[in-house]
Enzyme design. Sequence first.
Site, PDB file in Angstrom:
ATOM      1  N   LYS A 299       0.616  -1.265   0.041  1.00 20.46           N
ATOM      2  CA  LYS A 299      -0.009   0.166   0.015  1.00 20.46           C
ATOM      3  C   LYS A 299       0.941   1.371   0.016  1.00 20.46           C
ATOM      4  O   LYS A 299       1.753   1.197   0.528  1.00 20.46           O
ATOM      5  CB  LYS A 299      -0.834   0.013   1.136  1.00 20.46           C
TER       6      LYS A 299
ATOM      7  N   ARG B 221     -10.540 -11.090   2.062  1.00 16.68           N
ATOM      8  CA  ARG B 221     -11.506 -12.232   1.525  1.00 16.68           C
ATOM      9  C   ARG B 221     -10.882 -13.716   1.722  1.00 16.68           C
ATOM     10  O   ARG B 221     -11.724 -14.536   1.872  1.00 16.68           O
ATOM     11  CB  ARG B 221     -11.920 -12.119   0.206  1.00 16.68           C
TER      12      ARG B 221
END
Length: 470
Positions: free
Chosen positions: A247, A321
């Site tokens: 990120k 997820r």
Amino acid sequence: MSYDAPQPTFAPPSDAAIPLHLVTPADLPDLAGRLSPQHAAFAQGAGFTAGAGDVLCLPDADGKVVAVLVGMGNDEARRRGRFIASPAASRLPAGDYRLIDTLSTAAAAEFALGWLLEGYRFDRYRKLTRPAARLVAPAGVNAAELQAMAAGEFLTRDLINTPAADMGPADLAATAEALAARHGGSFAVTVGDDLLAANLPMIHAVGRAAAADRAPRLIDMSFGTSGPLLTLVGKGVCFDTGGLNIKPAGSMGLMKKDMGGAATVLGLAHMILTLAVPLRLRVLIPAVENSISGNAMRPQDVLTARNGLTVEINNTDAEGRLVLADALALASEEKPDLLVSMATLTGAARVALGPDVPPFYTDDDAMAAQIAAAAVTARDPLWRMPFHPAYEALIEPAVADLDNAPGGGMAGSITAALFLRRFAAAPYVHFDIYGWQPSAAPARPKGGVGQGARALLTALPALLGLGGAR
């Protein structure tokens, strides 16, 4: 996380408690009929306009506070905001207060819950003063339920607000173990390479690059022996660098909150267990740190999930997820009566609905209506989004059964929900929460915040056929 912090509670009923009047601007001309002439004149002279959250203490001849006016704002202010009178709890001097105005039960409950929530302070690293004003529970409200809601919310906020250095996977597991011990439940945790032996390979893959003392783990808690089975699965990514798809700094700054789903299900579990809701409860939390190391998972690796589906990793920053998928597959093997996942999962949900309104997903229209109605009652806003079947193709790459990060940049929250549904038994509800209050609001200071828990608690009797029992 310790449970010895001050718990939100109401003052005991007492006629000696100071009367508290809720006032709207439309009420101002009639104040003389509700107050003594002297106090009505005092309010007028003080310039009290009944703006949202305004507080005016009314003294006797000796200067002692004998009544309080709290502004409720105009119709537009009340339409736009929640808990708008709650700042009074922080502004009033020490003492007990009783609401003497006739309100609907719903309005009285909102005022009382907002009062309790206003008392939250994150004081782990800095001594902060908590409000000393206490409210007598208004007549007709379920005081025990409101106190449980506030206590669960305080736990959630504390967990999210704690920096990752002090809230890694092991710390999160210790908090869960303390919760299990407090409520007489069972607790188990599977750590590190034992995840592979337990057939939880994607939890292991996401967390294996972390330091040894921050190894990935699955937390598994169970409570109760009778009633329908509710299973809560919370995303516990204690810090998210993004992995090899690292990120940028601006996106990494808030990643201590990426375990907000885990924090929320623990807060919700605390509410359910405190209120002795007649059900069996299981809580599963995959707790990991998505770090960068030589053994980190790579883009375009293919992982095999617990249920046998293969997943192509097209972005290591779509890790939530993956860990949820293994936990959902495990939960589904037990065939729960209701399976719920909560996760700070996608930025797409924030783009669509902003930080204050999390989307939720379910295939069951009746359940969706029950949750939506409960969200209004609990003042815990949610919005239903669709498991849109046309987007299934977006999560099906050519290389594996599933793609963890479809390209194109569209429908990101929906495709993430569709991905999770491949691992979840019905009936299933998924909440894509933000878990953070970007700026202070009534009853919600800037920082960690629970979302969806109060709504789900309120909906449980309808969702599980509990006959209104709580």
